[in-house]
Design a protein around this motif. Sequence first.
Motif, PDB file in Angstrom:
ATOM      1  N   TRP A  68      -4.230   2.190   3.019  1.00 42.41           N
ATOM      2  CA  TRP A  68      -3.636   2.055   1.854  1.00 42.41           C
ATOM      3  C   TRP A  68      -3.415   2.874   0.930  1.00 42.41           C
ATOM      4  O   TRP A  68      -2.543   3.085   0.445  1.00 42.41           O
ATOM      5  N   ASP A 100      -1.176   5.776   1.744  1.00 41.09           N
ATOM      6  CA  ASP A 100       0.133   5.247   1.935  1.00 41.09           C
ATOM      7  C   ASP A 100       0.654   5.151   0.511  1.00 41.09           C
ATOM      8  O   ASP A 100       1.927   5.102  -0.014  1.00 41.09           O
ATOM      9  N   VAL A 101      -0.106   4.635  -0.517  1.00 41.03           N
ATOM     10  CA  VAL A 101       0.262   3.819  -1.820  1.00 41.03           C
ATOM     11  C   VAL A 101       0.155   4.657  -3.005  1.00 41.03           C
ATOM     12  O   VAL A 101       0.574   4.760  -3.918  1.00 41.03           O
ATOM     13  N   ASP A 145      -0.271   7.981  -5.100  1.00 36.60           N
ATOM     14  CA  ASP A 145       0.289   9.181  -4.899  1.00 36.60           C
ATOM     15  C   ASP A 145       0.179   9.877  -6.419  1.00 36.60           C
ATOM     16  O   ASP A 145      -0.428   8.952  -7.449  1.00 36.60           O
ATOM     17  N   ALA A 204      -5.247  -2.680  -5.816  1.00 34.19           N
ATOM     18  CA  ALA A 204      -4.203  -3.345  -5.461  1.00 34.19           C
ATOM     19  C   ALA A 204      -3.579  -4.006  -6.719  1.00 34.19           C
ATOM     20  O   ALA A 204      -2.230  -4.189  -6.995  1.00 34.19           O
ATOM     21  N   VAL A 263      -1.887  -1.076  -9.082  1.00 31.78           N
ATOM     22  CA  VAL A 263      -0.836  -0.215  -8.587  1.00 31.78           C
ATOM     23  C   VAL A 263       0.392  -1.152  -8.160  1.00 31.78           C
ATOM     24  O   VAL A 263       1.573  -0.770  -8.247  1.00 31.78           O
ATOM     25  N   ARG A 300       1.484  -1.963  -5.231  1.00 32.69           N
ATOM     26  CA  ARG A 300       2.755  -1.476  -4.193  1.00 32.69           C
ATOM     27  C   ARG A 300       1.913  -1.637  -2.854  1.00 32.69           C
ATOM     28  O   ARG A 300       0.923  -1.703  -2.512  1.00 32.69           O
ATOM     29  N   GLY A 301       2.736  -1.882  -1.751  1.00 39.57           N
ATOM     30  CA  GLY A 301       2.306  -1.900  -0.572  1.00 39.57           C
ATOM     31  C   GLY A 301       1.714  -3.112  -0.249  1.00 39.57           C
ATOM     32  O   GLY A 301       1.669  -4.250  -0.959  1.00 39.57           O
TER      33      GLY A 301
END
Length: 235
Positions: A23, A26-27, A29, A155, A158, A160-161
């Motif tokens: 995660w 991928d999420v 950045d 989670a 952010v 996202r995802g």
Amino acid sequence: MPSADLADASTALHAQWDRLRSWVADVVDDDVADDPSVLDGWTVAELVAHLGRAMEALAVCVPLPEGTVPFTLGEYVGTYADRATDIAETTRKLAAEIAHDPMSEVDARARAAFKKLDELGPDDLVVQARRGPVLLSTMTVSRVLELVVHADDLARSVRRGPDPVDPGALQLVADALLEIVVARGGWSLEIADARLWVRLAAGRQVYDVDELALALHPRYTSDGVPDLGRMLPIL
């Protein structure tokens, strides 16, 4: 002898780490790394760095002589509150130190942790951890607890995802936290909402008796859910 508790904790730690690591890759950045997180005073990047510190705590464990009396999980995690400021400062320093390549640094600490777990197991030895002597299974559960709580923090920070919290790891942590409460108060309680219960027990959600009634149920319908306001948060 090999320990079922240690085996279960090890399985949960691997599952939660793999899910959370994927995660983060991928999420998280550069656009969100410096954003404030839901954990007051911490950025997203600092939360990610803390994952490495949490795993490193397992990597530095060493076995202790037979007969050493270990802390319980409740006693061990009960030391967190007194060191909250030190933990935050150390994490900020680590985040700055690994800013050049944070995930490679976090990965290296995770690899060291799993290597140490394999070396020390499968017997449930008493080991010296940063905050005192604990069973290896207890130390491993505490690492699952760290990853689950901070995966949830990330989670919510952010948004996202997919969900980075592994369901099996979440249940193991929820059960462990409930065991601490039951051991202290002697109640018969069951978990109705594992995520909500972990948030309340970890101080991630402001305590409220109505919320607690959604998180926990009495095992017997004639009983009620006790007011745990003086006992929570556990961490």
